[in-house]
Write a protein that holds these residues in place. Structure first.
Motif, PDB file in Angstrom:
ATOM      1  N   HIS A   1      -6.599  -4.764  -3.567  1.00 25.67           N
ATOM      2  CA  HIS A   1      -7.622  -3.737  -3.740  1.00 25.67           C
ATOM      3  C   HIS A   1      -7.305  -2.499  -2.909  1.00 25.67           C
ATOM      4  O   HIS A   1      -7.530  -1.363  -3.356  1.00 25.67           O
ATOM      5  CB  HIS A   1      -8.987  -4.300  -3.360  1.00 25.67           C
ATOM      6  N   ALA A   2      -6.763  -2.702  -1.713  1.00 27.09           N
ATOM      7  CA  ALA A   2      -6.401  -1.562  -0.870  1.00 27.09           C
ATOM      8  C   ALA A   2      -5.276  -0.755  -1.507  1.00 27.09           C
ATOM      9  O   ALA A   2      -5.283   0.482  -1.483  1.00 27.09           O
ATOM     10  CB  ALA A   2      -5.991  -2.044   0.520  1.00 27.09           C
TER      11      ALA A   2
ATOM     12  N   TYR B   1      -3.454   4.072  -4.532  1.00 28.70           N
ATOM     13  CA  TYR B   1      -2.870   4.728  -5.709  1.00 28.70           C
ATOM     14  C   TYR B   1      -3.857   5.736  -6.295  1.00 28.70           C
ATOM     15  O   TYR B   1      -3.505   6.892  -6.568  1.00 28.70           O
ATOM     16  CB  TYR B   1      -2.492   3.682  -6.757  1.00 28.70           C
ATOM     17  N   ARG B   2      -5.089   5.309  -6.498  1.00 32.63           N
ATOM     18  CA  ARG B   2      -6.091   6.172  -7.136  1.00 32.63           C
ATOM     19  C   ARG B   2      -6.377   7.413  -6.287  1.00 32.63           C
ATOM     20  O   ARG B   2      -6.485   8.529  -6.808  1.00 32.63           O
ATOM     21  CB  ARG B   2      -7.372   5.378  -7.394  1.00 32.63           C
ATOM     22  N   ALA B   3      -6.493   7.227  -4.978  1.00 34.03           N
ATOM     23  CA  ALA B   3      -6.764   8.364  -4.102  1.00 34.03           C
ATOM     24  C   ALA B   3      -5.586   9.336  -4.093  1.00 34.03           C
ATOM     25  O   ALA B   3      -5.778  10.566  -4.099  1.00 34.03           O
ATOM     26  CB  ALA B   3      -7.047   7.865  -2.681  1.00 34.03           C
TER      27      ALA B   3
ATOM     28  N   ARG C   1      -5.479  11.277  -7.374  1.00 37.66           N
ATOM     29  CA  ARG C   1      -6.529  12.295  -7.401  1.00 37.66           C
ATOM     30  C   ARG C   1      -6.127  13.503  -6.557  1.00 37.66           C
ATOM     31  O   ARG C   1      -6.328  14.654  -6.961  1.00 37.66           O
ATOM     32  CB  ARG C   1      -7.836  11.700  -6.890  1.00 37.66           C
TER      33      ARG C   1
ATOM     34  N   GLU D   1      -4.457  -0.614  -4.776  1.00 32.83           N
ATOM     35  CA  GLU D   1      -4.942   0.082  -5.969  1.00 32.83           C
ATOM     36  C   GLU D   1      -5.789   1.295  -5.582  1.00 32.83           C
ATOM     37  O   GLU D   1      -5.706   2.362  -6.220  1.00 32.83           O
ATOM     38  CB  GLU D   1      -5.735  -0.877  -6.847  1.00 32.83           C
ATOM     39  N   ALA D   2      -6.596   1.157  -4.537  1.00 31.90           N
ATOM     40  CA  ALA D   2      -7.399   2.284  -4.069  1.00 31.90           C
ATOM     41  C   ALA D   2      -6.505   3.407  -3.539  1.00 31.90           C
ATOM     42  O   ALA D   2      -6.782   4.597  -3.757  1.00 31.90           O
ATOM     43  CB  ALA D   2      -8.372   1.826  -2.988  1.00 31.90           C
TER      44      ALA D   2
ATOM     45  N   ASP E   1      -9.042  11.822 -12.040  1.00 36.07           N
ATOM     46  CA  ASP E   1      -9.236  10.427 -11.677  1.00 36.07           C
ATOM     47  C   ASP E   1      -8.430   9.510 -12.587  1.00 36.07           C
ATOM     48  O   ASP E   1      -8.278   9.773 -13.788  1.00 36.07           O
ATOM     49  CB  ASP E   1     -10.713  10.040 -11.781  1.00 36.07           C
TER      50      ASP E   1
ATOM     51  N   THR F   1       0.827  -1.202   0.000  1.00 37.62           N
ATOM     52  CA  THR F   1       0.000   0.000   0.000  1.00 37.62           C
ATOM     53  C   THR F   1       0.867   1.260   0.000  1.00 37.62           C
ATOM     54  O   THR F   1       0.615   2.209  -0.755  1.00 37.62           O
ATOM     55  CB  THR F   1      -0.948  -0.004   1.211  1.00 37.62           C
TER      56      THR F   1
ATOM     57  N   THR G   1       1.174   4.049  -3.007  1.00 40.14           N
ATOM     58  CA  THR G   1       0.996   5.470  -2.730  1.00 40.14           C
ATOM     59  C   THR G   1       2.171   6.279  -3.251  1.00 40.14           C
ATOM     60  O   THR G   1       2.001   7.314  -3.913  1.00 40.14           O
ATOM     61  CB  THR G   1       0.834   5.690  -1.222  1.00 40.14           C
TER      62      THR G   1
ATOM     63  N   ASP H   1     -10.633   3.612 -14.617  1.00 39.96           N
ATOM     64  CA  ASP H   1     -10.918   2.417 -13.826  1.00 39.96           C
ATOM     65  C   ASP H   1     -10.362   1.137 -14.447  1.00 39.96           C
ATOM     66  O   ASP H   1     -10.086   0.174 -13.738  1.00 39.96           O
ATOM     67  CB  ASP H   1     -12.432   2.259 -13.650  1.00 39.96           C
TER      68      ASP H   1
END
Length: 347
Positions: free
Chosen positions: A229-230, A235-237, A240, A232-233, A246, A104, A108, A249
């Motif tokens: 999933h955590a 990274y996306r956050a 952003r 990848e989330a 964004d 994670t 990041t 997806d």
């Protein structure tokens, strides 16, 4: 080892006289030392003579300067350079053993690195290059060798995939080899090293590493689904927050692109030397944590899951590839039933 330290007059004039030089392990393409300048530890890296050595040096220096825009830092500080000797002097980062959820933090930091560049930086580094027509031919030839029928229209799907990857929008600062081992975990966060293969392009091709099994890395591993999933989330956050935009997806194209590349089954020194997918039916070879067949079976499973039901825009465009990936994976596991899954991702 002190007498070997490549610290010439230019660097001595800028930074002082180094002391306590000690050689560290490194790839065959470089020599690395730990030394001290006025009692402060530093890292001295020299790219050795070889193909594209000057280009690799220029890429690394440029990428480090671009990444230095990011605060808190995601790379060691570049303290000095000697282009004639292809030497970099870098801040020494104290690496700490990462925790169980290290991926994670890795993701990041990767997002923050990618966000360091934008359209105004076009041309400062080479554009990312993806799979080509030869990769399509090799992949379909492998299926034929293993007696797996080619679904109707799959070649056209793959040609469309290659075209989309070639024109994918993005000006992210890509590391080129964002692997465990090229990330230093410190009290101040993750910092990346070894930018010899850096480029500019879509960040999706490196975000996909987490899902497709770190394709250019010796440590091919698979994170458990919740951790994947955590990460990848995260990274996306982070993307952003850094850019105000964004991340798309759909990672299907990026993962399918890595599936096609036979050169992503061997370490860098052997890439571009032969058709590695053509070798795979007759031999399996170990590289780091997994064999070539293990790596390919994992990638086939990932792409089959992402394309088989037609989910997502690109999933719908690659349904034939989904069927082929499913059938090819089944054929490989039937022929070589002792193939094991990739090891679980560990710190």
């Amino acid at each position: 080892m002190r007498s070997e330290l490549p610290f010439g007059e230019k660097l001595r004039a800028e930074l002082g006289v180094p002391a306590r030089g000690r050689r560290l392990d490194s790839s065959p393409r470089s020599r690395v030392w730990r030394a001290e300048l006025s009692g402060t530890p530093v890292v001295v890296k020299q790219l050795v003579d070889g193909p594209e050595a000057t280009e690799r040096y220029d890429r690394e220096v440029t990428a480090l300067k671009l990444a230095a825009r990011v605060e808190p830092p995601v790379v060691p500080a570049l303290l000095g350079t000697d282009p004639d000797a292809r030497v970099l002097v870098l801040e020494h980062v104290d690496h700490r053993p990462p925790g169980e959820d290290w991926v994670t933090g890795h993701a990041t930091a990767l997002a923050r690195l990618h966000a360091a560049t934008g359209p105004d930086d076009t041309g400062l580094l080479p554009a990312w290059s993806g799979p080509v027509q030869g990769d399509i031919d090799s992949f379909l030839a492998l299926a034929a060798t293993l007696d797996v029928p080619e679904p109707p229209g799959v070649r056209a799907e793959l040609e469309g995939l290659v075209a989309r990857l070639r024109t994918a929008p993005g000006h992210a600062l890509l590391h080129g080899d964002p692997c465990p081992g090229n990330d230093m975990h410190s009290g101040g966060g993750v910092r990346f090293i070894d930018f010899e293969q850096s480029s500019l392009g879509s960040g999706l091709v490196e975000l996909a590493y987490l899902r497709i099994g770190f394709p250019t890395c010796w440590c091919a591993t698979a994170p458990p689904a919740p951790l994947l999933h955590a990460a990848e989330a995260a990274y996306r956050a982070t993307w952003r927050e850094a850019t105000g935009t964004d991340v798309p997806d759909d990672l299907t194209d990026a993962c399918a692109g890595w599936l096609l590349r036979g050169d992503a089954l061997v370490q860098r020194a052997y890439r571009g030397t032969t058709d590695h997918l053509a070798l795979l039916p007759g031999q399996d070879w170990e590289w780091g944590t997994a064999t070539a067949r293990q790596r390919l079976v994992h990638r086939l499973g990932v792409v089959a899951a992402m394309t088989g039901d037609g989910n997502g825009r690109h999933g719908a465009e690659l349904r034939g590839l989904g069927r082929l990936a499913t059938d090819l994976r089944r054929s490989m596991l039937t022929r070589w039933p002792h193939l094991r899954p990739l090891p679980r991702l560990r710190p």
